[in-house]
Design a protein around this motif. Structure first.
Motif, short mmCIF file in Angstrom:
data_model
loop_
_atom_site.label_atom_id
_atom_site.label_comp_id
_atom_site.label_asym_id
_atom_site.label_seq_id
_atom_site.Cartn_x
_atom_site.Cartn_y
_atom_site.Cartn_z
N GLY A 99 -1.29 29.38 71.45
CA GLY A 99 -0.04 29.76 70.81
C GLY A 99 0.67 30.84 71.59
O GLY A 99 0.06 31.56 72.40
N LEU A 100 1.98 30.93 71.37
CA LEU A 100 2.77 32.01 71.95
C LEU A 100 3.82 32.41 70.93
O LEU A 100 4.58 31.57 70.45
N LEU A 101 3.84 33.71 70.59
CA LEU A 101 4.74 34.22 69.57
C LEU A 101 5.52 35.41 70.09
O LEU A 101 5.01 36.20 70.90
N MET A 102 6.76 35.54 69.63
CA MET A 102 7.54 36.72 69.93
C MET A 102 7.12 37.84 68.97
O MET A 102 6.77 37.59 67.81
N LYS A 103 7.16 39.08 69.43
CA LYS A 103 6.77 40.19 68.58
C LYS A 103 7.76 40.41 67.43
O LYS A 103 7.42 41.05 66.44
N ASN A 104 8.96 39.88 67.58
CA ASN A 104 9.95 40.01 66.51
C ASN A 104 9.95 38.80 65.57
O ASN A 104 10.91 38.58 64.83
N THR A 105 8.88 38.02 65.61
CA THR A 105 8.76 36.88 64.70
C THR A 105 8.85 37.36 63.25
O THR A 105 8.27 38.38 62.89
N ALA A 106 9.59 36.65 62.43
CA ALA A 106 9.74 37.01 61.02
C ALA A 106 8.38 37.04 60.34
O ALA A 106 7.50 36.23 60.65
N PRO A 107 8.17 37.97 59.39
CA PRO A 107 6.87 38.11 58.73
C PRO A 107 6.31 36.81 58.16
O PRO A 107 5.13 36.49 58.36
N GLU A 108 7.14 36.04 57.46
CA GLU A 108 6.64 34.80 56.86
C GLU A 108 6.25 33.78 57.93
O GLU A 108 5.29 33.01 57.75
N GLN A 109 6.96 33.80 59.06
CA GLN A 109 6.62 32.88 60.15
C GLN A 109 5.33 33.31 60.85
O GLN A 109 4.54 32.48 61.28
N LEU A 110 5.13 34.62 60.94
CA LEU A 110 3.90 35.13 61.54
C LEU A 110 2.69 34.73 60.71
O LEU A 110 1.68 34.27 61.24
N VAL A 111 2.79 34.89 59.40
CA VAL A 111 1.69 34.51 58.51
C VAL A 111 1.43 33.00 58.61
O VAL A 111 0.27 32.56 58.69
N HIS A 112 2.50 32.22 58.63
CA HIS A 112 2.35 30.77 58.77
C HIS A 112 1.66 30.43 60.10
O HIS A 112 0.77 29.56 60.13
N ALA A 113 2.04 31.11 61.17
CA ALA A 113 1.47 30.85 62.48
C ALA A 113 -0.03 31.11 62.49
O ALA A 113 -0.82 30.33 63.04
N VAL A 114 -0.46 32.20 61.87
CA VAL A 114 -1.89 32.53 61.81
C VAL A 114 -2.65 31.45 61.06
O VAL A 114 -3.74 31.03 61.46
N ARG A 115 -2.07 30.96 59.98
CA ARG A 115 -2.73 29.89 59.20
C ARG A 115 -2.85 28.62 60.03
O ARG A 115 -3.89 27.94 59.98
#
Length: 216
Positions: A99-115
């Motif tokens: 995976g690759l995520l931006m540090k400014n990813t929205a909180p709900e998107q970050l949680v979804h990404a971890v799941r």
């Protein structure tokens, strides 16, 4: 419960990510550290998911990624970045990141990404799609160029390399100690074998096939 480790050289970033993820009922942040302590902490706490900064000053994320990947049952790793990582994105994906995520990813998107990562999926931030596609296409072009030049003789590859380096036929003749006519024949044969390309197209193929660096 999904166990997550966060590795970033900035304390503020680590704290922010821990706060966001810790608010989810099914996620527990079990470690936060910088790159120096990352591998030891991962080995100690055995997270399911590792969020890893791609660029850190002492021990960079790609180094940590490769070392973590060598562990028994390594976590799913998503790289974190705030910039167009370019080549680093390709290196990370080739080294095992899922995976690759931006540090400014929205909180709900970050949680979804971890799941998604914990469930065995892959996550790619929209900002990374362009560089990944470009890297894939470039790799394909390089492979195609190597295949096309593979049909040339050793001498023809030498000539092609010098064409790619911008030398004229007379300069190639002096470089290889051949007659001008012989070089002209070689160049014609090369262009024909490469599919009837012109000299400029042949030079591009030489570059993509990696012949120019090894030119005599």
């Amino acid at each position: 419960m999904i166990r997550v480790a966060v590795v970033d050289d900035e304390q503020l970033v680590r704290s922010g990510l821990k706060l966001i993820l810790g608010a989810a009922p099914d996620i527990e942040v079990v470690a936060c550290c910088d790159g120096v302590d990352a591998v030891d902490r991962v080995r100690e706490v055995r997270p399911d998911v590792l969020l890893l900064d791609i660029r850190m000053p002492e021990v960079d994320g790609l180094t940590v990624l490769r070392q973590v990947g060598a562990l028994t049952a390594p976590p799913a790793v998503a790289m974190l970045t705030t910039f167009d990582a370019g080549r680093h994105i390709d290196d990370a994906l080739r080294s095992g990141a899922v995976g690759l995520l931006m540090k400014n990813t929205a909180p709900e998107q970050l949680v979804h990404a971890v799941r998604v990562l914990a469930a065995g999926g892959r996550i790619l931030a929209p900002e990374a799609v362009g560089p990944v596609i470009e890297g894939y296409l470039a790799a394909g072009r390089e492979t195609g160029a190597a295949d096309r030049t593979g049909a040339l003789t050793d001498r023809e590859r030498q000539v092609l390399a010098l064409v790619g380096a911008g030398l004229s036929n007379r300069e190639i003749a002096r470089e290889l100690r051949l007659s001008h006519g012989t070089v002209k024949d070689h160049v014609s044969s090369v262009l024909s074998k490469l599919g009837g390309v012109n000299r400029v197209q042949a030079a591009v193929l030489a570059d993509r096939a990696g012949l120019i660096d090894g030119a005599p």
